[in-house]
Design an enzyme around this catalytic site. Structure first.
Site, short mmCIF file in Angstrom:
data_model
loop_
_atom_site.label_atom_id
_atom_site.label_comp_id
_atom_site.label_asym_id
_atom_site.label_seq_id
_atom_site.Cartn_x
_atom_site.Cartn_y
_atom_site.Cartn_z
N CYS A 115 -9.51 61.50 -89.04
CA CYS A 115 -9.02 61.07 -90.36
C CYS A 115 -9.57 61.93 -91.49
O CYS A 115 -8.98 62.00 -92.56
CB CYS A 115 -9.40 59.62 -90.62
SG CYS A 115 -8.74 58.54 -89.35
N HIS A 263 -7.82 58.42 -97.92
CA HIS A 263 -7.18 58.41 -96.60
C HIS A 263 -6.59 57.02 -96.38
O HIS A 263 -7.24 56.01 -96.63
CB HIS A 263 -8.23 58.74 -95.53
CG HIS A 263 -7.80 58.32 -94.16
ND1 HIS A 263 -6.61 58.72 -93.61
CD2 HIS A 263 -8.39 57.49 -93.24
CE1 HIS A 263 -6.48 58.17 -92.40
NE2 HIS A 263 -7.55 57.42 -92.17
N ASN A 293 -1.16 54.45 -90.78
CA ASN A 293 -2.27 55.40 -90.84
C ASN A 293 -1.87 56.64 -90.03
O ASN A 293 -1.70 56.56 -88.82
CB ASN A 293 -3.51 54.72 -90.23
CG ASN A 293 -4.74 55.61 -90.20
OD1 ASN A 293 -4.64 56.83 -90.32
ND2 ASN A 293 -5.89 55.00 -90.02
O1 UT7 Z 1 -8.44 55.63 -90.03
C1 UT7 Z 1 -9.67 55.61 -89.41
C2 UT7 Z 1 -10.49 54.52 -89.89
N1 UT7 Z 1 -9.96 53.25 -89.46
C3 UT7 Z 1 -10.22 52.19 -90.17
O2 UT7 Z 1 -10.83 52.28 -91.19
C4 UT7 Z 1 -9.75 50.85 -89.64
C5 UT7 Z 1 -10.78 49.82 -89.96
N2 UT7 Z 1 -10.51 48.49 -89.40
C6 UT7 Z 1 -9.44 47.76 -89.75
O3 UT7 Z 1 -8.60 48.20 -90.50
C7 UT7 Z 1 -9.37 46.36 -89.25
O4 UT7 Z 1 -10.56 46.03 -88.57
C8 UT7 Z 1 -8.16 46.08 -88.31
C9 UT7 Z 1 -6.88 46.11 -89.13
C10 UT7 Z 1 -8.11 47.12 -87.23
C11 UT7 Z 1 -8.29 44.70 -87.67
O5 UT7 Z 1 -8.38 43.71 -88.67
P1 UT7 Z 1 -9.51 42.61 -88.57
O6 UT7 Z 1 -9.33 41.75 -89.73
O7 UT7 Z 1 -10.83 43.32 -88.45
O8 UT7 Z 1 -9.13 41.81 -87.27
P2 UT7 Z 1 -9.96 41.61 -85.92
O9 UT7 Z 1 -10.01 42.85 -85.13
O10 UT7 Z 1 -11.26 40.95 -86.25
O11 UT7 Z 1 -9.05 40.57 -85.15
C12 UT7 Z 1 -8.86 39.24 -85.67
C13 UT7 Z 1 -7.93 38.48 -84.73
C14 UT7 Z 1 -8.38 38.53 -83.28
O12 UT7 Z 1 -8.04 37.29 -82.71
P3 UT7 Z 1 -9.16 36.16 -82.51
O13 UT7 Z 1 -10.21 36.78 -81.64
O14 UT7 Z 1 -9.67 35.86 -83.88
O15 UT7 Z 1 -8.40 35.04 -81.88
C15 UT7 Z 1 -7.50 39.60 -82.68
O16 UT7 Z 1 -7.29 39.41 -81.29
O17 UT7 Z 1 -6.63 39.07 -84.77
C16 UT7 Z 1 -6.21 39.39 -83.42
N3 UT7 Z 1 -5.39 40.60 -83.50
C17 UT7 Z 1 -4.07 40.57 -83.75
N4 UT7 Z 1 -3.21 39.56 -83.95
C18 UT7 Z 1 -1.93 39.88 -84.19
C19 UT7 Z 1 -5.78 41.90 -83.37
N5 UT7 Z 1 -4.74 42.71 -83.53
C20 UT7 Z 1 -3.65 41.91 -83.76
C21 UT7 Z 1 -2.30 42.18 -84.01
N6 UT7 Z 1 -1.47 41.13 -84.21
N7 UT7 Z 1 -1.80 43.44 -84.06
#
Ligand code: UT7
Length: 336
Positions: A115, A263, A293
């Site tokens: 990135c 980014h 992204n």
């Molecule tokens: O470009 C390089 C740098 N990258 C970044 O900076 C990305 C940084 N991270 C993020 O943007 C976020 O962490 C994400 C968008 C990737 C994820 O968001 P989050 O709010 O951190 O969600 P999470 O991973 O904590 O997941 C929350 C819940 C989980 O379910 P439970 O365990 O709470 O029941 C996941 O299984 O959301 C679930 N989940 C989804 N649900 C529907 C994870 N992905 C999905 C999805 N659709 N696509």
């Protein structure tokens, strides 16, 4: 010593629009979750029939940037290509650009840095121009993520975020030391390398002969892995630090920023930075809503769109900032 200046910008994205609803037909996800957590509404994914690849998209973006720079392609002295999704394992796409543009035998440097790849690429180009070694350097960021994503529910935490596309910039020598790239700032923290990574097909752990023999469909080491929350927490801290580092180096304040191009990792990260620095909506550009992204391509695509929309004018203070896998991060401070 000279300065370098961005004199031409271009981008290319595939025509194929993939909405969040389209994704919900492939995996257990939904539009509300994706928009709330990332801000993304749709992204572009390549289709086989168009022949789009990381290098061909990079070439298309580069051709626009070169034309806008008002130079002949044969005036390009050096090519820097940033990607984590090259057409081939080797050679890298830089030489494919050199071939496609028909530029004689200029050097072509392939860099990774994910990135932060475009920010690292700008820094490299800037150094070559500063020392007088090169006059015009082409910097490209391009990615085809879609062919490498796990599009099942298993991979939904990663696959809903990433899109395909390319952006390019031509940097040229600037004689006025008060104009152009004022400074670049690069960092890394390899301690967290595995937190956002794609382990295979590296040569670090496994023999290719074993991989071919096992042919294991459950081998997720071929899919990108991201510890999302950990990456998010580090991103907001490092974005803030490296923007401040760039401003302080040039005796500038946050209020001097005319346009911040972060980014496009996650709209929530951009909004966090915007709120922290008390920037208004005109001072920050986001287009992750439309493209997702696109890793090394995200900053040049966003920069080009901002410029096309007349949101960047001569004399503006423009700051580019990136954070991602490595971890690597960096910023560029520009007097446009
Ligand atoms: O470009 C390089 C740098 N990258 C970044 O900076 C990305 C940084 N991270 C993020 O943007 C976020 O962490 C994400 C968008 C990737 C994820 O968001 P989050 O709010 O951190 O969600 P999470 O991973 O904590 O997941 C929350 C819940 C989980 O379910 P439970 O365990 O709470 O029941 C996941 O299984 O959301 C679930 N989940 C989804 N649900 C529907 C994870 N992905 C999905 C999805 N659709 N696509």
């Amino acid at each position: 010593m000279y300065n370098s200046k961005i004199v031409g910008l271009g981008y290319y994205v595939p025509d194929n629009v993939v909405t969040n609803d389209d994704l919900s037909e492939m995996m257990d996800t939904n539009d509300a979750w994706i928009q709330e957590r990332t801000g993304i509404k749709e992204r572009r994914w390549v289709e086989d029939k168009t022949g789009d690849t990381t290098s061909t998209m990079g070439v298309k973006a580069a051709e626009i940037a070169i034309e806008r720079a008002g130079i002949d392609k044969n005036d390009i002295d050096f090519i820097v290509f940033a990607t984590l999704s090259p057409d081939y394992y080797f050679p890298g796409p830089g030489v494919a650009v050199q071939k496609a543009l028909g530029i004689k035998t200029v050097g072509a440097l392939d860099i990774r840095n994910q990135c932060s790849g475009f920010v690292y690429g700008i820094s490299i180009a800037d150094q070559y121009i500063k020392t007088g070694m090169y006059k015009n350097v082409l910097v490209i960021g391009s990615e085809v993520h879609s062919r490498g994503l796990d599009k099942t529910t298993r991979g939904r935490g990663v696959s809903v975020i990433f899109g395909d596309g390319a952006g390019a910039a031509v940097l040229s020598r600037e004689e006025d030391p008060t104009k152009g790239i004022l400074s670049t700032h690069l960092h890394s923290e390899g301690e967290h390398a595995e937190e956002l990574s794609l382990i295979a097909p590296g040569m670090g752990k496994r023999w290719v002969s074993d991989i071919l023999r096992d042919n294991d469909p459950d081998d997720v080491s071929y899919m990108p892995h991201m510890n999302g929350q950990f990456v998010f927490k580090n991103a907001v801290v490092r974005f803030s630090e490296v923007i401040m580092e760039g401003l302080m180096k040039n005796n500038l304040q946050v209020s001097d920023i005319d346009m911040l191009i972060p980014h496009q990792a996650n709209l929530r990260i951009s909004q966090f930075i915007q709120n922290k620095f008390k920037l208004n909506d005109d001072q920050v550009f986001n287009n992750i809503q439309s493209y997702g992204n696109t890793t090394a391509a995200s900053i040049p695509i966003a920069l080009t769109e901002a410029w096309e929309q007349n949101k960047i004018k001569e004399g503006d203070l423009v700051v580019l900032a990136a954070f991602g896998s490595g971890f690597t991060w960096g910023s560029v401070v520009i007097k446009w």
